[in-house]
Structure formats: C-alpha cells, structure tokens
Write an enzyme that holds these catalytic residues in place. Structure first.
Site, short mmCIF file in Angstrom:
data_model
loop_
_atom_site.label_atom_id
_atom_site.label_comp_id
_atom_site.label_asym_id
_atom_site.label_seq_id
_atom_site.Cartn_x
_atom_site.Cartn_y
_atom_site.Cartn_z
N ARG A 112 0.93 -1.18 -0.13
CA ARG A 112 0.06 0.08 -0.07
C ARG A 112 0.91 1.28 0.13
O ARG A 112 1.72 1.40 0.62
CB ARG A 112 -0.86 0.08 1.16
CG ARG A 112 -1.99 -1.10 1.46
CD ARG A 112 -2.82 -0.74 2.51
NE ARG A 112 -2.44 -0.15 3.76
CZ ARG A 112 -2.03 -1.27 4.80
NH1 ARG A 112 -2.39 -2.15 4.30
NH2 ARG A 112 -1.40 -0.81 5.67
N TYR A 257 -1.00 -3.43 -7.26
CA TYR A 257 -0.99 -4.25 -6.10
C TYR A 257 -2.45 -4.13 -5.35
O TYR A 257 -2.89 -3.23 -5.46
CB TYR A 257 0.16 -3.59 -5.19
CG TYR A 257 -0.15 -4.15 -3.74
CD1 TYR A 257 0.45 -5.32 -3.28
CD2 TYR A 257 -0.76 -3.48 -2.81
CE1 TYR A 257 0.23 -6.00 -2.29
CE2 TYR A 257 -0.89 -3.90 -1.53
CZ TYR A 257 -0.45 -5.25 -1.25
OH TYR A 257 -0.68 -5.74 0.01
N GLY A 259 -3.85 -3.81 -2.35
CA GLY A 259 -4.58 -2.87 -1.43
C GLY A 259 -4.74 -1.50 -2.21
O GLY A 259 -5.45 -0.59 -1.71
N LYS A 266 -9.56 -2.09 0.91
CA LYS A 266 -9.45 -1.01 1.97
C LYS A 266 -10.05 0.26 1.70
O LYS A 266 -10.46 1.20 2.52
CB LYS A 266 -7.84 -0.88 2.15
CG LYS A 266 -7.19 -2.12 2.41
CD LYS A 266 -7.44 -2.68 3.88
CE LYS A 266 -6.31 -3.52 4.12
NZ LYS A 266 -6.73 -4.55 5.46
N HIS A 286 -11.63 -2.38 10.63
CA HIS A 286 -10.55 -3.04 10.42
C HIS A 286 -10.15 -4.38 11.21
O HIS A 286 -9.48 -4.56 12.06
CB HIS A 286 -9.26 -2.59 10.05
CG HIS A 286 -8.12 -3.23 9.65
ND1 HIS A 286 -6.73 -3.04 9.96
CD2 HIS A 286 -8.05 -4.10 8.70
CE1 HIS A 286 -5.75 -3.57 9.22
NE2 HIS A 286 -6.66 -4.29 8.45
N SER A 308 -2.50 -4.75 9.97
CA SER A 308 -2.18 -5.65 9.13
C SER A 308 -0.69 -6.63 9.40
O SER A 308 0.33 -6.12 10.02
CB SER A 308 -1.80 -5.29 7.68
OG SER A 308 -3.03 -4.74 7.38
N CYS A 310 -0.35 -8.72 11.91
CA CYS A 310 -0.65 -9.11 13.31
C CYS A 310 -1.11 -10.10 13.90
O CYS A 310 -1.50 -10.38 14.81
CB CYS A 310 -0.67 -7.61 14.06
SG CYS A 310 0.71 -6.42 13.80
N THR A 313 -5.30 -13.21 10.49
CA THR A 313 -5.71 -14.26 9.80
C THR A 313 -5.49 -15.62 10.68
O THR A 313 -6.37 -16.43 10.72
CB THR A 313 -5.00 -14.76 8.44
OG1 THR A 313 -5.34 -13.31 7.56
CG2 THR A 313 -5.43 -15.97 7.86
N ASP A 333 -10.53 -9.96 7.86
CA ASP A 333 -10.04 -8.63 7.61
C ASP A 333 -10.88 -7.39 8.09
O ASP A 333 -10.21 -6.46 8.61
CB ASP A 333 -9.25 -8.60 6.37
CG ASP A 333 -8.51 -7.19 6.19
OD1 ASP A 333 -7.62 -7.13 7.07
OD2 ASP A 333 -8.35 -6.62 5.26
N ASN A 422 5.63 -8.78 2.12
CA ASN A 422 4.40 -8.88 1.98
C ASN A 422 3.54 -9.47 0.92
O ASN A 422 2.53 -9.07 0.45
CB ASN A 422 4.08 -7.27 1.91
CG ASN A 422 2.52 -6.77 1.97
OD1 ASN A 422 1.98 -7.33 2.94
ND2 ASN A 422 1.88 -6.00 1.07
N ARG A 424 1.39 -12.34 -1.03
CA ARG A 424 0.17 -12.68 -0.71
C ARG A 424 -0.45 -13.79 -1.39
O ARG A 424 0.02 -14.26 -2.19
CB ARG A 424 -0.76 -11.21 -1.11
CG ARG A 424 -0.32 -10.06 -0.48
CD ARG A 424 -1.02 -9.95 0.98
NE ARG A 424 -0.78 -8.71 1.80
CZ ARG A 424 -1.37 -8.19 2.74
NH1 ARG A 424 -2.42 -8.73 3.18
NH2 ARG A 424 -0.95 -7.11 3.14
#
Length: 640
Positions: A112, A257, A259, A266, A286, A308, A310, A313, A333, A422, A424
């Site tokens: 992001r 990307y 995000g 978002k 969030h 994010s 942390c 999921t 999320d 990052n 995904r």
C-alpha cells in the site's frame, strides 16, 4: 502436510480450449466497442442501469480503452482472464496445485502506498484533525477538490489506449443484505478483474440489483503508463489513490498491487465505508470476525482489530488447543457492524475472499489457512519451486533451489528473502474448511466482544478488559504496534495505530472517536472490549506466550467475562485474569507474573507518548472523554 496435485496434460489442454472459446466469445463485440468508443458512446451497454452506464461511458471517454467488457462473474470469463494473463506474462500456472497461479509484480509496486493516498472534501477539517490542519497528518492525507480534479486530469486521459476496460459490478457483503453496499469498478487490469471475482461478489446478479437501486460507489482504476514490466505495467512515480466521500467515488492510478487496486477492499470497505457508516449510524472496521463454540455447545462471536500482518488471519482460522472448543471463521480482515432492532450489534464480512500475508503461514502456525490456499488461488510475490509449487519464509525448511519473487535464482545461502515480506495469497473464503455456516447471513452475526491489539514486545499484558465502553474506546485510540511489511514503513518501530485504522480513516479521527462514544444508547447490548498482546517478549527476546492455538485460552476467559463471571482482578490498566483464572494446563513453564506485569516507568512513558500523540495529531478535536481516560490511566499508574 501439503497435498500437492499434478494437473494432467489433458486437463490443461481442455482448460485452455475452454478459455480460448470464452475469449473468442468476449471478443465478439469488440468491433462494435471500438466503433462506439470513437464517439465516446457505448450503446451496447443499454442493459446497464442509467447511472452505471453513464459512469462507464464517462470513464471510457476519459481513458480511451480499445475494448470494454462488462464482467458477468462466469467460469468461462474467469478462464478467459487467466488465459489472457498467461499470454501477457502476468501469471504462470502452478501445476502442483489445483487452479493456482503465481504473479510477480514490479519491485516498485509491492505494498500500500499510504503516503500517496488522499481523502477529498470541501473542508480540510472534515479529513484532518485540527492539530494537523495544513500539515501532513498520520491520521489522513487531505487533498483539496481542485487538486483532486487536477490529479485525475494529469493521469487518466488516454491511459487505457490499446487495453480493455473491465467493468466490474460488485457487492460488498451478501447480495441483498441490508448491511451490504454495491460498487462498480472500471479497470484496465485483468489481474484486478480476476482478483475482484475472488474478493467480492461480482457479475450479472449485482447488475440486476443495481437496476432496482442505483446507489453505488464509483471506482476508477488504471495501472497507468510509462513504467513496470511487460507482465506488470505500473507507474510508480505517479501513483495516487483518491477518495471523494461526498460523491461516493474512488480513483486509483499507477499501482496494480491489491491494496491499491482492488478498490472494494481498503478503499471502499474502510476509507469510504467509515464515512458512510458514520453517516448512517454503523461501523466499518479493520476487524476479523470469528465464531467460538464452547464445550457446552454455546456459540458466541468476537470481532478483533489488529494491524495488518499482526495475526488477524491466524486468529480468524485458529485451531484451538483447548478440548471441546471450536472456532469458525466469518472473516479475517474487515467487519461492517450495525445494531439491529433488538439492540444487538450484528456484523458481516463484506469480503468474499482472503487476501492474506503468506510469510509466517505454515502447518504449525495456521493449518487451516494451509488447507485453504492450495486451490483456486492467486499467489503474489512468493517464491516458486522447480516442481511448480510455492514457498515462503516460515512455511518450513527451505528447498535447495527456488526462483525468488523477483524471478531470480535463490538458494538458502542467498541473503535476500525468497518471498517478499508482503507476499500474498488471494483465495475464495467459501473453501476455508472452518468457514462459519452464517458467514453469508444477511442479518449478520451477533457480536459479544471486541478485541484490540498489536505487536508490543514490552510492557503490555497478555489481555486487559476495559472497565466500560468509554475506557474501551480509549484503549482503541491509544493502540500502538510495531510496523509491518504491509505498508511502506521500514524497521520495527512502534507506531501509533488507533483501532488498527491509522491508514484507513475516511474522516477526522476526533469525529471517529466521537462516533464510537455515541453508540451506547438505552436498549443496546454493548459488547465488552478487551486489549490483547500475543507478542510480549522476555529479556532474551523470546515470546512469553506461545500464541496461535493457545490463544483459545485467552478467548475462553474473554467469554467468561462476557457472562460477567467474577474471574478477574482490577489493575491500573483495567481488568485482568485473576490468579489461576487463565487456563494454562499443559503449557509448561509460563512466567505469568512477567506476562501480566505493569512496569511503572514503562507506563508513565506510555502515557507521555499517548498525550503527545493526542496533542500533536488531534488537538482540540479529541473528545474530552479521551483526555479524562488518559488522566485516569496516569493517576492509576502513579498510585500503583
């Protein structure tokens, strides 16, 4: 254990034939599209509702695509998109799995771009608190309307020449739910078109809904021109993400990307969603949503806000270690929450898929995620094995040779990561083995508790219950966490991240807090609020708490407190488990004293940091209740 699958040659051939046929079908109207576009009119879009058609025609006139395709969400369309992306070099198949694909982005387009994300309003104060008006704020970037319009005009005219414009009608939340909202994204990225069918509910049924109710969020996206690679065009130097809440409009340029380009995520679900939620009296947060069934068969739902990367999921897909407990996932999320007529806070997951961080995900940390992602998934910026599988740091022992996320040869001796931090996976939620039976409930699921937390290696106890709603709002306002790879920040600096929403506020943070404070009303059943910290370390740098499935022990205590069971003691921070109230049977030597210690010097410094943040970032827009809570915390610490 991973279950690899080799796709037979005849399956590949049949799939490609199907996709080729689908592409031919999609191309039937291209000549008409080209002819119409020359006059910037699209009569073949007459089936669209008037407002949607007008939006598409304006976008086409601005961006000048060669073709326009309205996405119907069909399997044939998905196959055509995949074939096209293979031909363009955007994706490559992963033959060890079932319908899985690998994308490598341009190295300049991997996260992001918060520094280039803006909210537009007539008044700067609508976006940025008083303390930061006229200056860059950590709680929202303001852009004036004339600068917004100029940014669009500098970038979008002709930006889609030679490309197809995909029109994606999508629903955030179950179609037809009173908690759901509809958007239409136009984009020149097949990767975005394919990913949006995973992350949202798209297609002809959404268009039918739009013909009944023309209210929708307009989303304009282009990967831009002048940069990137053959398979991943982008324009990093001019990337910008714009939101104009007053017009229900999102504009994104220069990045492919997730995000920045999957505008339902978002941009819509949080930044614009938070403004709509305040306007209509609900919450767009969030937060993950998880259902927990205890050994007696009683089920409750919890929402949890973590920054994010942390552990959202991991918690949403937890395999509980406590016997008799079952965890089921509603979402990992984002939560949209609204009080029903009976005063119960109900939540939906507005998304249709998981866009999860891959590194750190393994059979040990999250076996449910590992059972979810190895079919019907697009992996972005992970490493590739010679056999056509994937690998990332934390997944298990590194293979002797890989192709890294940049497409370069990699061995365990290579000093750079094989997968981008990052990187995904983008997977359909419905294939999660523990997806909750009510995850698409139009009414939403009832929320009993809200958890807040982040990565705090020192000083912050494992779990603290707020004394009341206002104290819980203060906990959210004062949240701090180590920065992660999900955004542009480098290193592990501890940052303020209130409600895990720092990059996602769509309006003035002081007004956001006032909105939260306004929610308690007669007849409403307010959830309890807790702060958790799975990441506290000892002086040797080792985690004090085992985390993952063992976090079910904390959730058990949380649910007991939701029943008002007297299993707590009061501390300067709030309520914590009474000695022996937290089930640690079988865990071995856990230093509970250190895990729940409240170092006086640490917390006095913490109050100073919070005061500085409130003063410098919010100022006079900070509700008085938050200053009162801060003063109470400071006095409690001094007296301890």
């Amino acid at each position: 254990m991973l279950h690899y699958k080799t796709i037979p040659e005849d399956y590949v051939r049949r799939t490609e034939q199907c996709a080729a046929a689908a592409q031919a079908a999609l191309a039937c109207n291209r000549a008409a599209h080209v002819t119409a576009l020359r006059g910037h009119k699209l009569p073949q879009l007459a089936a669209l509702s008037p407002k949607v058609r007008a939006f598409v025609e304006r976008s086409a006139a601005l961006c000048e695509p060669e073709h326009v395709h309205v996405c119907d969400g069909s399997e044939a369309e998905a196959a055509a998109l995949l074939l096209l992306m293979r031909q363009q070099g955007t994706v490559r198949p992963l033959p060890q799995y079932d319908n899985c694909w690998l994308t490598r982005t341009d190295p300049a387009d991997v996260a992001r771009v918060e520094s280039r994300t803006f909210i537009c309003s007539e008044r700067e104060r609508d976006v940025v608190p008083a303390a930061r008006a006229g200056a860059r704020s950590a709680l929202g970037n303001y852009i004036a309307p004339h600068d917004y319009d100029a940014a669009v005009q500098e970038r979008f005219p002709g930006c889609m020449k030679g490309r197809t414009m995909y029109v994606i009608p999508f629903s955030m939340g179950p179609l037809g739910s009173p908690l759901s909202k509809i958007g239409v994204e136009v984009t020149d990225s097949a990767y975005v078109a394919y990913s949006m069918r995973v992350m949202t509910r798209i297609g002809s049924k959404v268009l039918e809904q739009l013909r009944k109710d023309e209210q929708f969020v307009r989303c304009l996206h282009s990967v831009g021109v002048g940069g990137g690679t053959a398979g991943w065009p982008c324009d990093p130097a001019r990337t910008i993400i714009l939101h104009r809440p007053a017009d229900n409009e999102i504009v994104s340029y220069g990045s492919g990307y997730g995000g920045n380009s999957l505008l339902g995520k978002k941009c819509f679900a949080l930044r614009l969603g938070s403004v709509i939620a305040r306007r209509e009296g609900w919450l767009a947060e969030h937060m993950l949503i998880v259902g927990i069934t205890d050994p007696k068969g009683r089920k409750r739902y919890i929402a949890a806000a973590f920054p994010s990367a942390c552990g959202k999921t991991n918690l949403a897909m937890m395999t509980p270690s406590l016997p008799g407990y079952k965890v089921e996932c509603v979402g990992d999320d984002i939560a949209w929450m609204r009080f029903d007529d009976d005063g119960v806070l109900r939540a939906i997951n507005p998304e249709n898929g998981f866009f999860g961080v891959a590194p750190g995900t393994s059979e040990a940390t999250n076996p449910i995620a590992m059972s979810t992602v190895f079919r019907n998934t697009v992996f972005t910026n992970v490493a590739e094995t010679p056999e056509g599988g994937v690998w990332w740091e934390g997944m298990g022992p590194a293979p002797p040779a890989l192709t890294d996320w940049r497409g370069q040869a990699w061995t365990p001796d290579t000093k750079t990561p094989a997968a981008h931090p990052n990187s995904r996976f983008c997977s359909p939620a419905e294939q999660c083995p523990i997806i909750d039976a009510e995850w698409e409930s139009a009414a939403g699921v009832p929320i009993s508790a809200i958890l807040l937390g982040g990565r705090r290696p020192a000083g912050v106890p494992l779990v603290v219950e707020a004394r009341d709603w206002a104290h819980g709002v203060f906990m959210g306002a004062a949240m701090r966490s180590e920065a992660t790879a999900a955004a542009e920040h480098a290193g592990k600096v501890v940052m303020h991240d209130p409600f895990a929403m720092r990059p996602f506020f769509g309006y003035n943070f002081g007004d956001y807090l006032q909105h939260w404070l306004s929610l308690p009303r007669p007849g409403r059943q307010m959830p309890k609020i807790f702060h958790v910290n799975w990441f506290r370390k000892d002086q040797q740098g080792k985690f004090l708490w085992p985390g993952f499935g063992e976090n079910s022990r904390v959730l058990e205590w949380v649910l007991r407190r939701c029943d008002d069971e007297p299993c707590h003691v009061t501390t300067p921070l709030g309520h914590v488990p009474a000695p022996g109230a937290l089930n640690t049977d079988g865990l071995g030597d856990i230093d509970m004293d250190e895990l729940f210690s409240i170092p006086k010097d640490f917390w006095l410094k913490e109050t100073e940091c919070i005061e500085k943040y409130f003063t410098e970032e919010v100022g006079e827009d900070m509700p008085s209740e938050m200053w009162n809570q801060l003063n109470t915390l400071r006095e409690n610490i001094k007296k301890a």
